[in-house]
Design an enzyme around this catalytic site. Sequence first.
Site, short mmCIF file in Angstrom:
data_model
loop_
_atom_site.label_atom_id
_atom_site.label_comp_id
_atom_site.label_asym_id
_atom_site.label_seq_id
_atom_site.Cartn_x
_atom_site.Cartn_y
_atom_site.Cartn_z
N GLY A 10 10.28 17.63 -0.21
CA GLY A 10 9.30 16.88 0.57
C GLY A 10 9.25 17.40 1.99
O GLY A 10 10.29 17.66 2.60
N GLU A 105 18.68 17.90 -0.24
CA GLU A 105 19.79 18.12 -1.17
C GLU A 105 19.41 19.02 -2.35
O GLU A 105 20.24 19.80 -2.81
CB GLU A 105 20.37 16.80 -1.68
CG GLU A 105 19.37 15.92 -2.37
CD GLU A 105 20.07 14.82 -3.20
OE1 GLU A 105 19.40 13.83 -3.49
OE2 GLU A 105 21.23 14.99 -3.57
N ASP A 129 14.56 11.03 5.20
CA ASP A 129 15.43 9.94 4.75
C ASP A 129 16.78 9.92 5.49
O ASP A 129 17.48 8.92 5.46
CB ASP A 129 15.69 10.05 3.25
CG ASP A 129 14.42 9.87 2.44
OD1 ASP A 129 13.44 9.36 2.99
OD2 ASP A 129 14.42 10.23 1.25
N ARG A 164 0.20 -14.99 8.32
CA ARG A 164 0.53 -14.29 7.08
C ARG A 164 1.90 -13.66 7.12
O ARG A 164 2.36 -13.25 8.19
CB ARG A 164 -0.44 -13.12 6.88
CG ARG A 164 -1.65 -13.45 6.12
CD ARG A 164 -2.55 -12.24 5.99
NE ARG A 164 -3.74 -12.67 5.30
CZ ARG A 164 -4.96 -12.21 5.53
NH1 ARG A 164 -5.14 -11.26 6.42
NH2 ARG A 164 -5.98 -12.67 4.86
N ARG A 267 0.26 -9.92 2.75
CA ARG A 267 -0.38 -8.61 2.58
C ARG A 267 0.72 -7.56 2.52
O ARG A 267 1.71 -7.65 3.25
CB ARG A 267 -1.33 -8.28 3.73
CG ARG A 267 -2.58 -9.14 3.79
CD ARG A 267 -3.52 -8.88 2.62
NE ARG A 267 -4.78 -9.62 2.74
CZ ARG A 267 -4.99 -10.84 2.24
NH1 ARG A 267 -4.03 -11.46 1.58
NH2 ARG A 267 -6.17 -11.43 2.40
N ARG A 276 5.74 11.04 6.64
CA ARG A 276 6.11 12.46 6.58
C ARG A 276 5.15 13.34 7.37
O ARG A 276 5.45 14.52 7.59
CB ARG A 276 6.12 12.91 5.11
CG ARG A 276 7.23 12.31 4.29
CD ARG A 276 7.91 13.30 3.38
NE ARG A 276 7.03 14.06 2.57
CZ ARG A 276 7.05 14.07 1.23
NH1 ARG A 276 7.90 13.30 0.58
NH2 ARG A 276 6.24 14.84 0.55
#
Length: 343
Positions: A10, A105, A129, A164, A267, A276
């Site tokens: 990613g 990794e 991450d 909300r 919501r 990203r």
Amino acid sequence: MRVGILTGGGDCPGLNAVIRAAVLAGTQRHGMEFVGFLDGWRGVLEGDAVPLDEDRVRPLLAVGGTVLGSSRTNPLADGVQEGVARIRKQLAELGVDALLAIGGEDTLGVATALHEAGVPVVGAPKTIDDDLSATDATFGFDTAVQTAVDACDRLVTTGASHHRAMIVEVMGRHAGWIALHTGMAAGAHVTLLPEEDVDLDEVGATVRAVLERGQAPLIVVSEGAKVHGDEAVKNAPRDAFGHVQLGGAGDALEHEIVARVPGLSTRVTVLGHLLRGGTPSAADRILATRFGLSAVEALAAGDLGTMASLRGVDVVQVPLAEATGVLRTVPESRRAETAGLRW
Ligand code: F6P
């Protein structure tokens, strides 16, 4: 020395800053030449490479994504020997002496196997991450958290206008660092991580208490949180490294909260790949640049099979194998810091 650079897995903000630093320092300090392999290990397997020179990389410091493209191609999927042989052949044909693999990794796991097979390689760690144990931080994480916090700050005002509960799902497959830091910086009332069991009744009680105080609940949930006892899977087929596509944790949580707080308006916002994209923060540009510089010095010094790593305030080279050893998840001590507090 002719060096091939690749970016795998990613993408994340700062990849181009690593490429830029590595090419400029390698060229100017060590007389190296560079090529960029396209789309991660796919480009290496197929010998698909482009020249990388100083003029090409100079404008890249603040550019998001990776100009080399990325993929989750696993070159060892058909066997380590076959993969290594194909890679060796392509490197020889292109006259590439060594590789700089920039990845998480999976990508660094392949790099480790290549090193063990005698292919000259160094690594630079990346993942939004921030879950690699061999480094105190990876670039991309700071940008991702800031993007998520900016989104939460906006969601909080519209949530308050409509009384909300706003549920925000963020990336984080096995490690909840993005959720933890986003929740802390955005003032979330509930933060759910992959590392812990979810007590839905407690979540419901917290949401009710927040509403009774006159606040609009903000709930941050990792995509890997186990709302229904296991992670929510969107697409079951596994990629070349065995990962399923996650998705649905926010929706599952909404369902459970509404069941416990009847009449509540909710919501769900899934931030997903927004985290990203885009230009890297200043901190990520600096860390990425330092990783690129360190990796090139390692190549020049013949310190192969290592990757750049932040240890405290220093960037050092550590064995590649450490990168893929143990995932750096959120420890209990970090979760305990905020436990039980009413924000
Ligand atoms: O890079 C890791 C990560 O950001 C995970 O948090 C997420 O599950 C995964 O990437 C999704 O990546 P993609 O949609 O590109 O397969």
